[in-house]
Design a protein around this motif. Structure first.
Motif, PDB file in Angstrom:
ATOM      1  N   MET A   1       9.551   7.575  -9.430  1.00 44.90           N
ATOM      2  CA  MET A   1       9.377   6.123  -9.340  1.00 44.90           C
ATOM      3  C   MET A   1      10.605   5.445  -8.728  1.00 44.90           C
ATOM      4  O   MET A   1      10.507   4.356  -8.179  1.00 44.90           O
ATOM      5  CB  MET A   1       9.105   5.514 -10.710  1.00 44.90           C
ATOM      6  N   LEU A   2      11.756   6.076  -8.791  1.00 45.73           N
ATOM      7  CA  LEU A   2      12.968   5.472  -8.236  1.00 45.73           C
ATOM      8  C   LEU A   2      12.952   5.390  -6.718  1.00 45.73           C
ATOM      9  O   LEU A   2      13.697   4.602  -6.141  1.00 45.73           O
ATOM     10  CB  LEU A   2      14.200   6.257  -8.698  1.00 45.73           C
ATOM     11  N   ILE A   3      12.116   6.163  -6.044  1.00 43.03           N
ATOM     12  CA  ILE A   3      12.091   6.119  -4.583  1.00 43.03           C
ATOM     13  C   ILE A   3      11.199   5.004  -4.051  1.00 43.03           C
ATOM     14  O   ILE A   3      11.153   4.788  -2.847  1.00 43.03           O
ATOM     15  CB  ILE A   3      11.639   7.471  -3.991  1.00 43.03           C
TER      16      ILE A   3
ATOM     17  N   LEU B   1       0.823  -1.208   0.000  1.00 45.27           N
ATOM     18  CA  LEU B   1       0.000   0.000   0.000  1.00 45.27           C
ATOM     19  C   LEU B   1       0.858   1.259   0.000  1.00 45.27           C
ATOM     20  O   LEU B   1       0.530   2.245  -0.664  1.00 45.27           O
ATOM     21  CB  LEU B   1      -0.951  -0.006   1.189  1.00 45.27           C
ATOM     22  N   PHE B   2       1.948   1.229   0.741  1.00 40.59           N
ATOM     23  CA  PHE B   2       2.860   2.374   0.747  1.00 40.59           C
ATOM     24  C   PHE B   2       3.465   2.596  -0.638  1.00 40.59           C
ATOM     25  O   PHE B   2       3.562   3.736  -1.113  1.00 40.59           O
ATOM     26  CB  PHE B   2       3.963   2.162   1.792  1.00 40.59           C
ATOM     27  N   ALA B   3       3.859   1.522  -1.309  1.00 40.72           N
ATOM     28  CA  ALA B   3       4.398   1.646  -2.662  1.00 40.72           C
ATOM     29  C   ALA B   3       3.337   2.160  -3.623  1.00 40.72           C
ATOM     30  O   ALA B   3       3.640   2.977  -4.510  1.00 40.72           O
ATOM     31  CB  ALA B   3       4.934   0.297  -3.136  1.00 40.72           C
TER      32      ALA B   3
ATOM     33  N   PHE C   1      11.045   1.922  -2.961  1.00 42.88           N
ATOM     34  CA  PHE C   1      12.037   0.921  -2.580  1.00 42.88           C
ATOM     35  C   PHE C   1      11.513  -0.502  -2.695  1.00 42.88           C
ATOM     36  O   PHE C   1      12.276  -1.435  -2.896  1.00 42.88           O
ATOM     37  CB  PHE C   1      12.530   1.175  -1.154  1.00 42.88           C
ATOM     38  N   LEU C   2      10.218  -0.677  -2.567  1.00 48.71           N
ATOM     39  CA  LEU C   2       9.643  -2.015  -2.608  1.00 48.71           C
ATOM     40  C   LEU C   2       9.872  -2.681  -3.959  1.00 48.71           C
ATOM     41  O   LEU C   2      10.091  -3.891  -4.029  1.00 48.71           O
ATOM     42  CB  LEU C   2       8.155  -1.955  -2.287  1.00 48.71           C
ATOM     43  N   LEU C   3       9.868  -1.912  -5.011  1.00 49.17           N
ATOM     44  CA  LEU C   3      10.080  -2.483  -6.340  1.00 49.17           C
ATOM     45  C   LEU C   3      11.512  -2.971  -6.520  1.00 49.17           C
ATOM     46  O   LEU C   3      11.760  -3.947  -7.218  1.00 49.17           O
ATOM     47  CB  LEU C   3       9.707  -1.461  -7.405  1.00 49.17           C
ATOM     48  N   VAL C   4      12.445  -2.313  -5.860  1.00 49.64           N
ATOM     49  CA  VAL C   4      13.829  -2.791  -5.889  1.00 49.64           C
ATOM     50  C   VAL C   4      13.945  -4.104  -5.125  1.00 49.64           C
ATOM     51  O   VAL C   4      14.622  -5.035  -5.559  1.00 49.64           O
ATOM     52  CB  VAL C   4      14.773  -1.722  -5.303  1.00 49.64           C
ATOM     53  N   ILE C   5      13.248  -4.208  -4.002  1.00 52.52           N
ATOM     54  CA  ILE C   5      13.256  -5.450  -3.216  1.00 52.52           C
ATOM     55  C   ILE C   5      12.615  -6.583  -4.008  1.00 52.52           C
ATOM     56  O   ILE C   5      13.115  -7.704  -4.029  1.00 52.52           O
ATOM     57  CB  ILE C   5      12.553  -5.224  -1.865  1.00 52.52           C
TER      58      ILE C   5
END
Length: 100
Positions: free
Chosen positions: A56-58, A29-31, A60-64
């Motif tokens: 979009m780079l911030i 939900l945060f993402a 972080f969930l997508l990086v995880i």
């Protein structure tokens, strides 16, 4: 120019939606809020999505999520796509055409 901005939005949204159940609900939900928030306050009417890839780079969930993929072909595809986009953006930056 808006094609790159909209493509970055859709790529991040698709990654989040396709991996929604692999992460805790509050992270997802945060993402989602971080993805939707820049769309709510456009800077100008002519180029409203100008800094969307940077925002979009911030998320972080997508990086995880990307780091947890176990398929080597998918990781190689993401790496090749990232390198191509990086090269494209560097060429635009060097030619003083696009910064954000």
């Amino acid at each position: 120019m808006n094609a790159i901005n909209i493509a970055s939005l859709f790529v991040f949204a698709i990654v989040l939606v396709s991996n929604w159940k692999r992460v805790p609900l509050h992270y997802a939900l945060f993402a989602l809020v971080l993805i939707v928030f820049p769309l709510c306050y456009p800077i100008s009417t002519a180029d409203a999505l100008s800094a969307l890839p940077r925002y979009m780079l911030i998320v972080f969930l997508l990086v995880i999520i990307s780091a947890s993929w176990k398929q080597p072909r998918l990781a190689t595809l993401c790496l090749a796509g990232s390198f191509a986009l990086f090269t494209f953006n560097v060429v635009w930056f060097i030619s003083h055409y696009w910064v954000a």
